[in-house]
Write a protein that holds these residues in place. Structure first.
Motif, PDB file in Angstrom:
ATOM      1  N   PHE A  63       9.930   6.563 -17.326  1.00  0.00           N
ATOM      2  CA  PHE A  63       9.139   5.480 -16.764  1.00  0.00           C
ATOM      3  C   PHE A  63       7.832   5.945 -16.142  1.00  0.00           C
ATOM      4  N   SER A  64       7.615   7.246 -16.084  1.00  0.00           N
ATOM      5  CA  SER A  64       6.436   7.768 -15.390  1.00  0.00           C
ATOM      6  C   SER A  64       5.471   8.477 -16.322  1.00  0.00           C
ATOM      7  N   GLU A  65       5.486   8.132 -17.577  1.00  0.00           N
ATOM      8  CA  GLU A  65       4.686   8.882 -18.545  1.00  0.00           C
ATOM      9  C   GLU A  65       3.278   8.337 -18.738  1.00  0.00           C
ATOM     10  N   THR A  66       2.854   7.380 -17.944  1.00  0.00           N
ATOM     11  CA  THR A  66       1.508   6.834 -18.077  1.00  0.00           C
ATOM     12  C   THR A  66       0.658   7.262 -16.890  1.00  0.00           C
ATOM     13  N   GLN A  67      -0.652   7.186 -17.064  1.00  0.00           N
ATOM     14  CA  GLN A  67      -1.576   7.553 -15.995  1.00  0.00           C
ATOM     15  C   GLN A  67      -1.949   6.310 -15.189  1.00  0.00           C
ATOM     16  N   GLN A  68      -0.959   5.757 -14.540  1.00  0.00           N
ATOM     17  CA  GLN A  68      -1.181   4.621 -13.646  1.00  0.00           C
ATOM     18  C   GLN A  68      -0.261   4.802 -12.440  1.00  0.00           C
ATOM     19  N   ARG A  69      -0.486   4.008 -11.422  1.00  0.00           N
ATOM     20  CA  ARG A  69       0.344   4.081 -10.228  1.00  0.00           C
ATOM     21  C   ARG A  69       1.813   3.923 -10.605  1.00  0.00           C
ATOM     22  N   PHE A  70       2.680   4.665  -9.933  1.00  0.00           N
ATOM     23  CA  PHE A  70       4.101   4.584 -10.243  1.00  0.00           C
ATOM     24  C   PHE A  70       4.647   3.185 -10.006  1.00  0.00           C
ATOM     25  N   GLU A  71       4.057   2.472  -9.052  1.00  0.00           N
ATOM     26  CA  GLU A  71       4.505   1.105  -8.779  1.00  0.00           C
ATOM     27  C   GLU A  71       4.293   0.222 -10.016  1.00  0.00           C
ATOM     28  N   LEU A  72       3.186   0.431 -10.708  1.00  0.00           N
ATOM     29  CA  LEU A  72       2.907  -0.339 -11.920  1.00  0.00           C
ATOM     30  C   LEU A  72       3.838   0.051 -13.055  1.00  0.00           C
ATOM     31  N   ASP A  73       4.182   1.341 -13.140  1.00  0.00           N
ATOM     32  CA  ASP A  73       5.155   1.767 -14.145  1.00  0.00           C
ATOM     33  C   ASP A  73       6.468   1.012 -13.965  1.00  0.00           C
ATOM     34  N   GLY A  74       6.981   1.018 -12.738  1.00  0.00           N
ATOM     35  CA  GLY A  74       8.236   0.315 -12.466  1.00  0.00           C
ATOM     36  C   GLY A  74       8.119  -1.171 -12.718  1.00  0.00           C
ATOM     37  N   ALA A  75       7.000  -1.757 -12.290  1.00  0.00           N
ATOM     38  CA  ALA A  75       6.782  -3.197 -12.483  1.00  0.00           C
ATOM     39  C   ALA A  75       6.718  -3.547 -13.967  1.00  0.00           C
ATOM     40  N   ASP A  76       6.007  -2.737 -14.747  1.00  0.00           N
ATOM     41  CA  ASP A  76       5.895  -2.996 -16.186  1.00  0.00           C
ATOM     42  C   ASP A  76       7.250  -2.896 -16.879  1.00  0.00           C
TER      43      ASP A  76
END
Length: 183
Positions: A44-57
């Motif tokens: 879930f953390s493989e993108t270059q965005q805030r971790f909160e957005l990863d979880g939300a997405d």
């Protein structure tokens, strides 16, 4: 550790909601709580965005794939995306406000004194804290050290600044002064 933390967040959020007169949808509050820190973990953390957005997405996709409405998915997305943002969640919908209270209680102890001590003891017995402080902060370091730019403007930079040698956050002032404008 994240499972027990997430369950405690849900239970503390539920207690705070009752005290504050909020009426969150319990299913959406539960899903928000369970997904709120998933952005700190692979895959879930493989993108270059805030971790909160990863979880939300990921939570949004989970809900939509299971037939939940766009509105329900948006409620959960918002609660997760804003869960580390100071002051704003409390002025949002009941799921966002309640979950933020649960996060603040479990991570920082904020509002713990307002909860029934016997209920808190039951929650912690069912979902032990273990060495939560150390393990929780390490989860942040592990989840963010390879994408430090995603911590700009967040409390997450505090963790990397404390634990990662040589990490230095870029300030808003530096970003304005370094902008490609002549003045």
């Amino acid at each position: 550790m994240i499972f027990h933390h997430s369950r405690r967040v849900f239970l503390f959020a539920s207690l705070h909601a009752r005290e504050l007169g909020l009426q969150p949808d319990p299913e959406l509050l539960y899903i928000s709580s369970m997904f709120h820190d998933t952005g700190l973990s692979i895959p879930f953390s493989e993108t270059q965005q805030r971790f909160e957005l990863d979880g939300a997405d990921h939570a949004r996709k989970f809900l939509l794939d299971r037939g939940f409405s766009e509105g329900a998915a948006e409620v959960v997305w918002t609660a997760i995306a804003l869960h580390t943002t100071p002051a704003i969640p409390g002025r949002m919908g009941p799921e966002t406000a309640a979950m933020n209270q649960g996060v603040l209680t479990d991570a920082l102890g904020r509002g713990l004194d307002k909860l029934d001590g016997d209920r808190v003891d039951e929650i912690v017995a069912a979902h032990p804290r273990g060495d939560f402080k150390k393990e929780f902060l390490q989860q942040f370091v592990d989840g963010l050290k390879d994408r430090p730019d995603t911590t700009y403007g967040t409390i997450n930079a505090d963790v990397l600044e404390h634990f990662v040698p040589g990490f230095r956050r870029a300030s808003m002032v530096e970003r304005v002064l370094d902008a490609p404008w002549p003045r």
